[in-house]
Scaffold this motif. Structure first.
Motif, PDB file in Angstrom:
ATOM      1  N   CYS A 173      -8.180  -1.413   9.496  1.00 29.41           N
ATOM      2  CA  CYS A 173      -6.813  -1.418   8.782  1.00 29.41           C
ATOM      3  C   CYS A 173      -6.614  -2.539   7.982  1.00 29.41           C
ATOM      4  O   CYS A 173      -6.321  -2.332   6.767  1.00 29.41           O
ATOM      5  N   ALA A 228       2.319   6.900  -6.674  1.00 29.57           N
ATOM      6  CA  ALA A 228       1.466   7.948  -7.218  1.00 29.57           C
ATOM      7  C   ALA A 228       1.700   9.332  -6.754  1.00 29.57           C
ATOM      8  O   ALA A 228       1.736  10.356  -7.677  1.00 29.57           O
ATOM      9  N   THR A 273       1.102   4.017  -2.973  1.00 31.30           N
ATOM     10  CA  THR A 273       0.708   5.542  -2.609  1.00 31.30           C
ATOM     11  C   THR A 273       2.004   6.263  -2.849  1.00 31.30           C
ATOM     12  O   THR A 273       1.963   7.480  -3.501  1.00 31.30           O
ATOM     13  N   LEU A 318      -5.709  11.952  -3.595  1.00 26.84           N
ATOM     14  CA  LEU A 318      -4.542  12.750  -3.002  1.00 26.84           C
ATOM     15  C   LEU A 318      -4.839  14.203  -3.415  1.00 26.84           C
ATOM     16  O   LEU A 318      -4.515  15.077  -2.515  1.00 26.84           O
ATOM     17  N   LEU A 325      -2.961   3.651 -10.446  1.00 27.33           N
ATOM     18  CA  LEU A 325      -2.324   4.964  -9.833  1.00 27.33           C
ATOM     19  C   LEU A 325      -3.236   6.190  -9.872  1.00 27.33           C
ATOM     20  O   LEU A 325      -3.104   6.907  -9.007  1.00 27.33           O
ATOM     21  N   ILE A 350      -5.442   6.497  -6.962  1.00 32.91           N
ATOM     22  CA  ILE A 350      -4.739   7.140  -5.851  1.00 32.91           C
ATOM     23  C   ILE A 350      -4.356   8.557  -5.956  1.00 32.91           C
ATOM     24  O   ILE A 350      -4.612   9.392  -5.005  1.00 32.91           O
ATOM     25  N   LEU A 380      -7.905   4.068   6.821  1.00 34.12           N
ATOM     26  CA  LEU A 380      -6.187   3.727   7.153  1.00 34.12           C
ATOM     27  C   LEU A 380      -5.680   4.684   8.300  1.00 34.12           C
ATOM     28  O   LEU A 380      -4.882   4.300   8.891  1.00 34.12           O
ATOM     29  N   SER A 381      -6.517   5.863   8.303  1.00 30.87           N
ATOM     30  CA  SER A 381      -5.788   6.926   8.983  1.00 30.87           C
ATOM     31  C   SER A 381      -6.408   6.723  10.600  1.00 30.87           C
ATOM     32  O   SER A 381      -5.964   7.324  11.414  1.00 30.87           O
ATOM     33  N   HIS A 406      -7.670  -1.994  -0.589  1.00 30.95           N
ATOM     34  CA  HIS A 406      -6.474  -0.888  -1.310  1.00 30.95           C
ATOM     35  C   HIS A 406      -5.896  -1.994  -2.406  1.00 30.95           C
ATOM     36  O   HIS A 406      -5.626  -1.330  -3.418  1.00 30.95           O
ATOM     37  N   LEU A 412      -0.011  22.220  -2.112  1.00 27.40           N
ATOM     38  CA  LEU A 412       0.013  21.061  -1.486  1.00 27.40           C
ATOM     39  C   LEU A 412      -1.151  20.103  -1.702  1.00 27.40           C
ATOM     40  O   LEU A 412      -2.273  20.391  -2.086  1.00 27.40           O
ATOM     41  N   LEU A 413      -0.873  18.731  -1.632  1.00 26.03           N
ATOM     42  CA  LEU A 413      -1.723  17.665  -1.818  1.00 26.03           C
ATOM     43  C   LEU A 413      -2.134  17.176  -0.376  1.00 26.03           C
ATOM     44  O   LEU A 413      -1.539  17.637   0.724  1.00 26.03           O
ATOM     45  N   ASN A 414      -3.168  16.440  -0.463  1.00 31.28           N
ATOM     46  CA  ASN A 414      -3.775  15.809   0.810  1.00 31.28           C
ATOM     47  C   ASN A 414      -2.779  15.072   1.477  1.00 31.28           C
ATOM     48  O   ASN A 414      -2.351  14.161   0.754  1.00 31.28           O
ATOM     49  N   TYR A 433      -8.617   5.577   2.386  1.00 32.78           N
ATOM     50  CA  TYR A 433      -7.562   6.552   3.092  1.00 32.78           C
ATOM     51  C   TYR A 433      -8.069   6.896   4.432  1.00 32.78           C
ATOM     52  O   TYR A 433      -7.103   7.084   5.630  1.00 32.78           O
ATOM     53  N   CYS A 483       0.765  -1.226   0.010  1.00 30.49           N
ATOM     54  CA  CYS A 483       0.115  -0.183  -0.144  1.00 30.49           C
ATOM     55  C   CYS A 483       0.875   1.226   0.042  1.00 30.49           C
ATOM     56  O   CYS A 483       0.682   2.245  -0.812  1.00 30.49           O
ATOM     57  N   VAL A 540      -1.618  11.744   3.820  1.00 26.54           N
ATOM     58  CA  VAL A 540      -2.674  10.646   3.960  1.00 26.54           C
ATOM     59  C   VAL A 540      -1.474   9.813   5.173  1.00 26.54           C
ATOM     60  O   VAL A 540      -0.339   9.828   5.196  1.00 26.54           O
ATOM     61  N   VAL A 541      -2.517   9.358   6.024  1.00 24.62           N
ATOM     62  CA  VAL A 541      -1.901   8.467   7.084  1.00 24.62           C
ATOM     63  C   VAL A 541      -2.121   7.069   6.778  1.00 24.62           C
ATOM     64  O   VAL A 541      -3.288   6.790   6.742  1.00 24.62           O
ATOM     65  N   ILE A 542      -1.315   6.042   6.609  1.00 27.26           N
ATOM     66  CA  ILE A 542      -1.556   4.644   6.332  1.00 27.26           C
ATOM     67  C   ILE A 542      -1.354   3.728   7.569  1.00 27.26           C
ATOM     68  O   ILE A 542       0.020   3.898   8.113  1.00 27.26           O
ATOM     69  N   CYS A 543      -2.095   3.348   8.331  1.00 26.84           N
ATOM     70  CA  CYS A 543      -1.729   2.879   9.688  1.00 26.84           C
ATOM     71  C   CYS A 543      -1.949   1.291   9.436  1.00 26.84           C
ATOM     72  O   CYS A 543      -2.784   0.778   8.710  1.00 26.84           O
TER      73      CYS A 543
END
Lengths: 169, 124
Positions: B94, A18, A15, B117, B110, B113, B86-87, B101, A47-49, B83, A11, A51-54
């Motif tokens: 998750c 991209a 990301t 973003l 892509l 994605i 995932l946060s 995802h 700026l783009l958004n 997303y 993942c 993202v947090v990937i947990c």
């Protein structure tokens, strides 16, 4: 268990592929200056958004992108106090030698253990997919390194304690 | 404001429908994703809609089958919700979001994605 690591890393890799669309963009406010916009955060249109990937409660990855730079911050899994101290010391050791790594940031972002800053200049000099390979490889190796350190520390502690307590037998 | 209240009632209706559709997870997901209010700035609408979509996402068991019946127009909005999932940092969410995802990236590429973003106007 292993597959969840694989999913997490794939993942992040997707990301990053991209998000790593960087181009040169001189500073809008000050002439002749060229700053990484993700650090300055002065203009929202650049700026783009983020993202947090947990993966779970302990491990996460923050990816923030802008027009000329990309910042990746990692929080590494720390199971107990000992791993906490080892991680902090090891990653501080790496961060202080950030010059050698080029893409490493000297100070991690608040709330994370280590940060990378990739600018358009890095993308011009080095290949994009190799940079992404580096980051993902780093994430895989960090866990291995920390567990090796912990193992060697426990072994040494046991040896020292045995030797020391022999005199009391 | 009138629009926000209106949307909240619509979201509540949607969540009731989702509960009844929970046996067919793909249908539930489609219902949850359509009519998502992207242009609203109201946090309550967004979190209410997120709860509904979350419920639908967690109910999905067979991720592969899901994509054969989901229309491509829903890919972008699903990616944005992934997303958001995932946060949260909650382990089962998750894991599920990571599974979806990977498959969604294989299907949609892509570009999906990147749209998630770069879209600062319609956020979830």
């Amino acid at each position: 268990m292993a597959s969840s690591v694989r999913l997490y890393l794939s993942c992040i890799r997707n990301t990053l592929e991209a998000a790593m669309c960087l181009q040169n963009f001189p500073c809008q406010e000050v002439e002749r200056h060229n700053k990484p916009e993700v650090e300055m955060k002065t203009s929202p249109e650049l700026l783009l958004n983020s993202v947090v990937i947990c993966r779970n409660e302990a491990e996460k990855c923050l990816i923030e992108t802008s027009i000329n730079s990309l910042r990746i911050s990692l929080k590494v899994k720390q199971a107990d106090e000992l791993e906490n101290i080892l991680t902090k010391k090891f990653l501080r050791f790496l961060s202080m030698r950030a010059e050698a790594f080029q893409v490493l940031r000297r100070k991690p972002v608040q709330g994370y253990d280590i940060s990378f800053l990739i600018t358009n200049y890095h993308c011009e000099e080095m290949q994009k997919h190799k940079l992404i390979d580096f980051i993902v490889q780093f994430m895989e190796d960090i866990d291995k390194e920390i567990s090796e350190l912990k193992l060697s520390m426990n072994t040494r502690g046991r040896l020292v304690a045995t030797e020391f307590l022999k005199q009391f037998i | 404001m009138v629009d926000a209240e209106d949307m909240i009632t619509r979201i509540e209706q949607k969540s009731r429908k989702i509960e009844s559709l929970i046996k067919q997870p793909v249908e539930a997901l489609k219902t949850a994703l359509e009519g998502s209010p992207p242009k609203t700035k109201d946090e309550r609408c967004k979190s209410a809609n997120w709860n509904v979509v979350h419920r639908a996402i967690m109910a999905i068991k067979a991720v592969d089958l899901m994509f054969s019946s989901l229309d491509p127009e829903y890919y972008d909005i699903l990616m944005k919700y992934l997303y958001r999932g995932l946060s949260t940092g909650d382990r089962p969410t998750c894991e599920q979001c990571l599974k979806i995802h990977e498959k969604l990236t294989q299907k949609a590429g892509l570009g999906c994605i990147l749209r998630a973003l770069s879209d600062t106007v319609n956020t979830v």
